[in-house]
Design a protein around this motif. Sequence first.
Motif, PDB file in Angstrom:
ATOM      1  N   GLU A 650     -23.958   7.411  -7.582  1.00 59.31           N
ATOM      2  CA  GLU A 650     -22.537   7.114  -7.783  1.00 59.31           C
ATOM      3  C   GLU A 650     -21.670   7.456  -6.576  1.00 59.31           C
ATOM      4  O   GLU A 650     -20.616   6.862  -6.366  1.00 59.31           O
ATOM      5  CB  GLU A 650     -22.026   7.864  -9.019  1.00 59.31           C
ATOM      6  CG  GLU A 650     -20.596   7.486  -9.388  1.00 59.31           C
ATOM      7  CD  GLU A 650     -20.126   8.078 -10.705  1.00 59.31           C
ATOM      8  OE1 GLU A 650     -20.922   8.752 -11.385  1.00 59.31           O
ATOM      9  OE2 GLU A 650     -18.952   7.867 -11.052  1.00 59.31           O
ATOM     10  N   TYR A 654     -17.600   5.067  -4.817  1.00 58.18           N
ATOM     11  CA  TYR A 654     -16.163   5.272  -4.631  1.00 58.18           C
ATOM     12  C   TYR A 654     -15.734   4.762  -3.268  1.00 58.18           C
ATOM     13  O   TYR A 654     -16.446   4.962  -2.275  1.00 58.18           O
ATOM     14  CB  TYR A 654     -15.822   6.759  -4.740  1.00 58.18           C
ATOM     15  CG  TYR A 654     -15.821   7.257  -6.164  1.00 58.18           C
ATOM     16  CD1 TYR A 654     -14.832   6.841  -7.056  1.00 58.18           C
ATOM     17  CD2 TYR A 654     -16.793   8.129  -6.621  1.00 58.18           C
ATOM     18  CE1 TYR A 654     -14.821   7.282  -8.365  1.00 58.18           C
ATOM     19  CE2 TYR A 654     -16.787   8.577  -7.938  1.00 58.18           C
ATOM     20  CZ  TYR A 654     -15.793   8.152  -8.803  1.00 58.18           C
ATOM     21  OH  TYR A 654     -15.779   8.582 -10.101  1.00 58.18           O
ATOM     22  N   GLU A 660     -15.781  11.934  -5.037  1.00 56.78           N
ATOM     23  CA  GLU A 660     -16.895  12.597  -4.362  1.00 56.78           C
ATOM     24  C   GLU A 660     -17.286  11.913  -3.048  1.00 56.78           C
ATOM     25  O   GLU A 660     -18.143  12.411  -2.336  1.00 56.78           O
ATOM     26  CB  GLU A 660     -18.109  12.664  -5.304  1.00 56.78           C
ATOM     27  CG  GLU A 660     -18.022  13.759  -6.359  1.00 56.78           C
ATOM     28  CD  GLU A 660     -17.318  13.327  -7.649  1.00 56.78           C
ATOM     29  OE1 GLU A 660     -16.584  12.326  -7.612  1.00 56.78           O
ATOM     30  OE2 GLU A 660     -17.499  14.006  -8.674  1.00 56.78           O
TER      31      GLU A 660
HETATM   32  C1  GLC Z   1     -17.766  10.857 -12.497  1.00 53.77           C
HETATM   33  C2  GLC Z   1     -16.767  11.584 -11.637  1.00 53.77           C
HETATM   34  C3  GLC Z   1     -17.061  13.049 -11.569  1.00 53.77           C
HETATM   35  C4  GLC Z   1     -17.196  13.589 -12.947  1.00 53.77           C
HETATM   36  C5  GLC Z   1     -18.129  12.769 -13.821  1.00 53.77           C
HETATM   37  C6  GLC Z   1     -18.041  13.263 -15.245  1.00 53.77           C
HETATM   38  O1  GLC Z   1     -19.023  10.956 -11.977  1.00 53.77           O
HETATM   39  O2  GLC Z   1     -16.716  11.063 -10.342  1.00 53.77           O
HETATM   40  O3  GLC Z   1     -16.039  13.722 -10.885  1.00 53.77           O
HETATM   41  O4  GLC Z   1     -17.741  14.873 -12.879  1.00 53.77           O
HETATM   42  O5  GLC Z   1     -17.795  11.413 -13.780  1.00 53.77           O
HETATM   43  O6  GLC Z   1     -18.849  12.599 -16.118  1.00 53.77           O
END
Ligand code: GLC
Length: 823
Positions: A650, A654, A660
Amino acid sequence: MKFGHFDDEAREYVIETPVTPYPWINYLGSEDFFSLISHTAGGYTFYKDAKMRRLTRYRYNDIPTDSGGRYFFIKDGDDVWTSSWLPMKKDLDFFETRHGMGYTRITGERGGLKVSTLYFVPLGETAEVQKVTITNTSDSEKSFSLFSYLEFCLWNAQDDQTNYQRNLSIGEVEVDGSAIYHKTEYRERRDHYAVYGVNAEIAGFDTDRETFVGLYETLAEAKVPHAGQAQNSMASGWYPIGSHQVDSTLQPGESRDLVFVLGYVENTPENGQEKWADDAKQVINKTRAQALLARLSTTEAADAAFDALGVYWTDLLSAYTVTSPDDKLNRMVNIWNQYQCMVTFNMSRSASYFETGIGRGMGFRDSTQDLLGFVHLIPDRARERILDIAATQLPDGSAYHQYQPLTKRGNNELGSGFNDDPAWLIIGVDGYLKETGDDGILDEIVPFDNNDALAETLYTHLTRSFEFTRNNLGPHGLPLIGRADWNDCLNLNCFSTTPGESFQTTENQAGGVAESTFIAAQFVLAAGQYATIADRRGDTAQATLARTAAAEMSEALLTHGWDGDWFLRAYDFYGNKVGTAEDTEGQIWIEPQGFAVLAGVGVEHNPDGTPVKTSPAFRALDSVDRLLGSEHGLVLQYPAYKSYRIELGEVSTYPPGYKENGGIFCHNNPWVIIGETVLGRGAKAFDHYRKITPAYREDISEVHRTEPYVYAQMIAGKEASRHGEAKNSWLTGTAAWNFVTVSQYLLGVRTDYDGLVVDPQIGPDVAEFTVTRQARGATYVITVANSGREGSRASLEVDGVAIAGRTVPYAAAGATVQVRATL
Ligand code: GLC
Ligand code: GLC
């Protein structure tokens, strides 16, 4: 640019204009009943669970933003307006919102009427009080009507937004005197209803939204307040609302108080209440609701409940206070950061303006870290939380990643496999033990997997946590990452090509060898803490084992987890390096740098005790400064990923600079800050702190956008087009970690097993300060004279007598100890 100011005396943030850069919210409630409230009265209320027991409706993604709440319309001659500015947006002669500790006061004035509403949830009640004070500020008599307005949610907030074929036929209400009862689904399986009452005679009411607002009207055009007469409408299906009309005449200078109460009531065999008031089972039993309204039926009663709330907060916030020449520092430490920690305790990650209240349960990782921020405030509830969390741990030491607050059971849909989770339990318990000295908790018998047949002591749970990492090492002796580590978006075992597929729960590359240097650093810290716990129980064999394991892990990090100038981030599924100068993107990541140094990895000392500046710890943090630094804080990694890397998960989804992927994650900046204090570089540490801390960003609120009194999870990073813009305020581990950082490392006062450690490292900008810390029943007044010189450490005098080292032994309960620290 500022949109308000801090009133530190009152412990309030005062918003001076309704047009803030984003809705700025507050939380009401400290036990079971909660509300979110924005500076223009938007938001919603719920009992215990924001998904299953939602009292009022709120629409995320709405236009304009934040247009659902609890509003008061004023009909004053031909003029109609709302005192919270929204929803009518009429120009106000005066507007002010004061967000305080568990309350919000919104004042609007127009045409010679001033309407000030104090919203709060009294201690011990399942209700939101809205105390409205109306003052005639003109020089002639005024007769006018006030209309309250809120929209009921049909309890299950998710179903409420999706199941219209059923829901638009089931709405039911009752009205009795000045009280409106929302009883949808009460006729069948629910044993609860909502009541919305006012302590005054009403000139009418409405419970049907279409009658009050109209079908094609907006709230700003609502029919009833414009016509000036309630219709006494009874909702039957469609959209139940609660609205009262109260008529008043006020002389110049005269005021009138109205106490509105929105309450939640249960009738159950457990509380001895009949469900119905009649044999035909049509009329709800209102006994408890009437008692609730009676308890809050006068201005005096409402004021007394409000005063009690103030006492509660004064008491809570007295555990740790600082007085320094830096007002911003004082207000973050004494008021807002601790307040935010309490809110994260109550809400976890459920309900905010960025979390819908229908999504996540309580996170294992999130809750164990949150604990570090509130354990000094509410140690008993921290104890309970630890035992709840530990009960969701699995027998091999791994953990359900989330659990449900109502059932306290692990969430099967999400399952396990986040390999940083186990060590957080040790880190949380370490914080609790040092704060309280309650070693007895380690002997509590706690289930594994919520199964009593598998129960063991909490100490055994910690042992399993420790063993889990040791049993799950990869080819370089570094921990396997599993689905993700602290960074939920580093998904090295999910190769996803399908839009919408979960990166975290789809482990389509099982059997991989992906390793995490972050977990390695975290393990070094946790294993050390576990060793101390084992030692103190006389389990020396286990303590030795843990110390050896920590040393080996440290070694593995420095050999296989080192890139030359910083720590690598991971080895991916194929065994390739992540976070290396050899790559074009994602060359350096923040998490292992900060965490390794705070855990002491790569910190070397000369024979005279001074740190070796060429040691890996220094090099890592210097690289952080150089490559991750920005005017708004340290970004998560650099350079951000510009295209999708299937093998990383993931993180690369972004856009560069957000979340992240190169965003400024305010949760992990503190690890670097603590690391800097370990290296004796207080000035640098305090610099990093000020960049992300909201009170220091107040002057650039137009850039930052979210509340200047609480942390946001993320600020857009230097590669984002909106660098400096914050998102996801309130519910984030940022609150706890920044409080730990500022209170324990910058100001340097932290509880340990045998005493209070005093070891400030804040640099020269705060030349002197006093911390008052209550710990284990005694009070410590610590006065610090601080040169801020790099590398200097405090010498201590305790009650006038110099001591060796930096640990002030615990005094008897009730004692006050004077500590003088000089550095
Ligand atoms: C996504 C967000 C992350 C969060 C997660 C929670 O991955 O980017 O910040 O911790 O969702 O499920
Ligand atoms: C979110 C999650 C947290 C995670 C972080 C980084 O804040 O709540 O669990 O560690 O994002 O991905």
